[in-house]
Design an enzyme around this catalytic site. Structure first.
Site: not given
Ligand SMILES: Nc1nc2c(c(=O)[nH]1)N[C@H]1C(S)=C(S)[C@@H](COP(=O)(O)OP(=O)(O)OC[C@H]3O[C@@H](n4cnc5c(=O)[nH]c(N)nc54)[C@H](O)[C@@H]3O)O[C@H]1N2
Ligand SMILES: Nc1nc2c(c(=O)[nH]1)N[C@H]1C(S)=C(S)[C@@H](COP(=O)(O)OP(=O)(O)OC[C@H]3O[C@@H](n4cnc5c(=O)[nH]c(N)nc54)[C@H](O)[C@@H]3O)O[C@H]1N2
Ligand SMILES: [Mo]
Length: 771
Positions: A109, A111
């Site tokens: 898993y 990005w």
């Molecule tokens: N506590 C907490 N944890 C969370 C979340 C949260 O809200 N709270 N959000 C979750 C969510 S929504 C998401 S999507 C995940 C994201 O989790 P990930 O998608 O696993 O996070 P990234 O840091 O984007 O990891 C991508 C990795 O791929 C590598 N990479 C990029 N391009 C390439 C390539 O071309 N080749 C290879 N081999 N590697 C590459 C980058 O260097 C990077 O280390 O995290 C989740 N974890």
């Molecule tokens: N710059 C930047 N943008 C991103 C990403 C990134 O790494 N960097 N990651 C991308 C990815 S993979 C994803 S999945 C999306 C995730 O997008 P989201 O899941 O929407 O993002 P979060 O920043 O975790 O949360 C948004 C807001 O939800 C509010 N919130 C949290 N818990 C609760 C709750 O229980 N109730 C209410 N009412 N509000 C709550 C918090 O105040 C927080 O600021 O973002 C994407 N956008």
């Molecule tokens: Mo995500």
């Protein structure tokens, strides 16, 4: 000589400025009105000191310390590419033969890259699929709970990630928008597959200018920009379902539910109604009932419920709400509320999820085919729900429930990752670290010495997108962009496709893997397929060479005045256009879900107190609710060694924000270094205060690279500030089995000892082999 190379990444479209073989700067894409700052980190990342320069093997692995060994503390030994490729091929063959293909965990898993041919995860899964199979992962960390739920109740996941009601329709018809979690602009900095156009701010400004009123329900005022003039209703995290039930109660009491809509377009209203009124369980879900749960005054709940009944309204929630204990429930109840009010399918009204979660949600657009690598079949068909990885490692052969199925965990021997970072994304990292010890071999293809690479056995250095040619494309953006190779590969880095082609050769299937195409031939081949898909829909596209020379292609935007409302046909004629649910209707009670007999996800939406929240017994010891949100300064862990993320840190630590009174109570001042802890782990952070954050809530972004004081020792302090040492690793429910990171209690105290250095951005211990 300075050259400009068109390029694109999840964080934006730009020209790389190249001088003497190095990327020295970026110029934002001329067509992007809001390019954002993240691209400024690009030169730092490409030439970072923590690039993996050669293939490496963990010393302990070479010496036979494999299954049972805690990873992270051993030095690494550089090896030649030939040797690394041979070792990986032999190990893959051995494990397949001795334990079967499902013993290779290749869910991988993450990005990966915006470039769709070199997309690392797709390449790895193609390789593993053609090689005999593996265990995969289904759904996304982003919205796994919703992905399981929504098809049952609305018949589609489009309402979550696809073509939702667009801003043109909302702006024209809606008068009020209920935003659970707000509409944070920072999350619109990124698009999976890269944006040619960052559109969230434009769409939001137009809606605000048209007079749309925003009701923001979230613990953090900053979740909606000031200029929206939103009404801010602070709410305790994890309690939105109680608020929504109380709004439903208000509407029923006032007799304002749309009886015709409920009778003709929904099933199960009688069951939900009985629960709301208390007929079913003796508890009326009144605003007064909800107040001590949510802290939202009963009068406010009553007022906003009536406002939604009186005015054209769009209801939305950020994806974060369902990354929590029983995260299915607020999503279901929000849809139920919209249905009760007869709004789903009315022009510009209804429900959709994630307008504030990522760039491009609700952007008016035509359906343009995405440029992509075709998916490869996994012959084993084996998978786990995305966030159940530690459970899998701890319970080989163990059974568990998932969305109506009883499943069995495989016996994992190899963990293989390309394009993702489990030490970024997974919860309860100390528990995961122990789980990692169950594997015999961990293979990671990475560009940087991320924590995933540092906890692996075989590390294969990958190129960044700037070291190869590719094409970027996203279903949420109307531009398709050429990504020109800007520089030669850094060190001995190789493209994931080439790495895997060589391993496939050792295993005897190189030609099946490459289809005898090189990079140029693949890009031309995929482009030709994309062109044909475009032609079928009537889009005019250039040939490859013209596209490549220009650097981008743009689908014509919808004309002004055109708008899209999801479920419009269903609302107009539910018999002719039924939903794809079991009954063809909106399911306020689902016989299917009820038949699973899960107490953590019954047949209609319910309020279940989360395991961790401010109302829990545990809050006496850990009185702060930690929200680990998406970072404004990077994409997850990507770009963390860059200048934009560095400028935001406090003495090199990830900021943690508290309400000023919560800080004062702990004798803390902004700029202090603090220790954030609970029973699962501890990390350092740099304190910030904000009166716009509710008392009792702490916010710390994800993405600071995991940096244990004592690498390889579970429970060691993360000196950098990765909140996943604190978050719980429990499925949202048996229905969705999604991650529940947002249900997390912590305590914060001053850090009084010497400040340990951050070592996450320098390479780990490396031992050169004796000559
Ligand atoms: N506590 C907490 N944890 C969370 C979340 C949260 O809200 N709270 N959000 C979750 C969510 S929504 C998401 S999507 C995940 C994201 O989790 P990930 O998608 O696993 O996070 P990234 O840091 O984007 O990891 C991508 C990795 O791929 C590598 N990479 C990029 N391009 C390439 C390539 O071309 N080749 C290879 N081999 N590697 C590459 C980058 O260097 C990077 O280390 O995290 C989740 N974890
Ligand atoms: N710059 C930047 N943008 C991103 C990403 C990134 O790494 N960097 N990651 C991308 C990815 S993979 C994803 S999945 C999306 C995730 O997008 P989201 O899941 O929407 O993002 P979060 O920043 O975790 O949360 C948004 C807001 O939800 C509010 N919130 C949290 N818990 C609760 C709750 O229980 N109730 C209410 N009412 N509000 C709550 C918090 O105040 C927080 O600021 O973002 C994407 N956008
Ligand atoms: Mo995500």
């Amino acid at each position: 000589m300075t050259e400009l190379k068109p390029h694109a990444a999840h964080w934006g479209t730009y020209d790389a400025v190249v001088r003497d073989g190095r990327v020295v700067g970026v110029r934002p894409f001329e067509r992007d009105p809001f390019p954002g700052s993240l691209i400024e980190s690009v030169p730092d990342i490409v030439h970072a000191a923590c690039r993996v320069d050669r293939p490496y093997i963990r010393k302990g692995w070479l010496e036979g310390r494999r299954k049972g060994a805690l990873r992270g503390g051993d030095p690494f030994i550089p090896v030649s590419w030939d040797r690394a490729v041979r070792l990986v091929a032999e190990e893959t063959r051995r494990v397949r033969t001795e334990h079967g293909p499902t013993s290779i965990f290749g869910g991988s898993y993450g990005w990966s890259s915006a470039g769709r041919f070199h997309h690392a995860r797709s390449q790895l899964q193609r390789f593993l699929g053609l090689g005999g199979g593996y265990t995969g992962q289904v759904n996304a960390y982003s919205y796994a709970a919703a992905q399981a739920l929504l098809p049952h109740i609305l018949g589609t996941n489009e309402v979550l990630l696809g073509r939702t009601t667009d801003w043109a329709a909302i702006t024209r018809h809606a008068k009020v928008m209920l935003c659970l979690g707000g509409l944070p602009l920072r999350n619109g900095l990124v698009t999976s597959g890269a944006a040619g156009r960052h559109s969230n701010e434009i769409n939001l400004r137009e809606a605000a200018a048209a007079g749309l009123r925003f009701i923001q329900v979230s613990p953090n005022r900053a979740d909606v920009p000031d200029w929206c003039n939103a009404e801010w209703i602070p709410i305790r995290p994890g309690t939105d379902t109680a608020l929504l039930l109380a709004m439903a109660h208000t509407i029923v009491t006032a007799g304002r539910e749309d009886r015709d809509y409920l009778a003709t377009r929904c099933v199960g209203w009688d069951r939900l109604r009985a629960y709301v009124t208390g007929e079913a369980d003796g508890i009326a879900k009144t605003p007064e009932w909800a107040e001590p749960i949510t802290t939202v005054p009963a009068a406010t709940t009553h007022r906003i419920a009536m406002e939604l009944a009186d005015l054209p309204a769009m209801l939305t929630a950020t994806w974060s709400l369902q990354r929590a204990d029983y995260g299915e429930q607020p999503y279901w109840m929000l849809a139920a509320l919209a249905a009760m009010l007869g709004k789903i399918g009315k022009p510009g009204e209804g429900v959709a999820y994630g307008y504030g979660s990522v760039n491009g949600m609700g952007e008016p657009r035509q359906e343009v085919p995405s440029f992509s690598m075709p998916a490869t079949r996994n012959p084993t068909g084996a998978f786990i729900p995305v966030a159940r990885i530690t459970d899998m490692l701890e319970n080989p052969g163990g059974t568990y429930d998932f969305n109506g199925r009883a499943q069995t965990y495989p016996d994992t021997r190899i963990i293989w990752w390309a394009g993702g970072n489990p030490f970024h994304h997974h919860q309860d990292l100390n528990r995961m670290l122990r789980g990692w010890a169950q594997a015999e071999t961990i293979i990671v293809q990475e560009q940087h010495w991320t924590a995933a690479a540092r906890h692996a056995d075989i590390i294969l250095p990958a190129t960044t997108t700037l070291e190869r040619n590719d094409i970027a494309s996203s279903g949420r953006d109307r531009f398709v962009r050429a990504m020109h190779q800007a520089i030669a590969p850094v060190g001995q880095a190789r493209n994931d496709h080439d790495i895997l082609a060589d391993i496939a050769e050792e295993l005897g299937f190189r030609d099946r893997f490459t289809e005898q195409r090189n990079e140029d031939a693949w890009l031309r081949h995929l482009f030709e397929q994309w062109r044909q898909n475009c032609a079928r829909l009537g889009f005019d596209t250039p040939d490859f060479d013209a596209f490549w020379a220009k650097g981008w292609w743009e689908a014509e935007p919808p004309k002004r005045g055109e708008e899209y409302t999801q479920f419009a046909e269903f609302r107009t004629d539910p018999e002719e256009h039924p939903l794809d649910t079991a009954t063809g209707k909106i399911e306020l009670f689902s016989e299917t879900i009820a038949s699973f007999d899960y107490d953590d996800a019954p047949g209609h939406p319910v309020w279940i107190a989360p395991r961790e929240w401010l109302g829990a017994e545990q809050a006496k010891r850990f009185p702060l609710h930690l929200l680990s949100f998406q970072p404004a300064t990077r994409l997850h862990g990507q770009l963390d060694p860059g200048r934009v993320a560095a400028a935001d840190k406090i003495q090199g630590r990830e900021p943690i924000t508290l309400n000023p009174e919560d800080a004062a109570e702990r004798s803390l001042a902004p700029g202090d270094i603090v220790r954030v802890f609970n029973d699962r782990g501890a990390c350092l952070g740099g304190l910030r205060t904000d009166p716009g954050l509710m008392r009792g809530v702490a916010m710390m972004a994800t993405g600071a690279w995991f940096d244990p004081l004592e690498p390889g020792v579970p429970g060691s302090l993360c000196v950098h500030g990765n909140p996943n040492v604190l978050t719980p690793d429990i499925g949202t429910s048996r229905l969705g089995q999604g991650p529940s990171a947002q249900s997390c209690l912590v305590q914060v105290e001053p850090w009084t000892e010497d400040l340990p250095p951050v070592r996450a951005h320098i390479p780990p211990l490396i031992e050169e082999p004796a000559a």
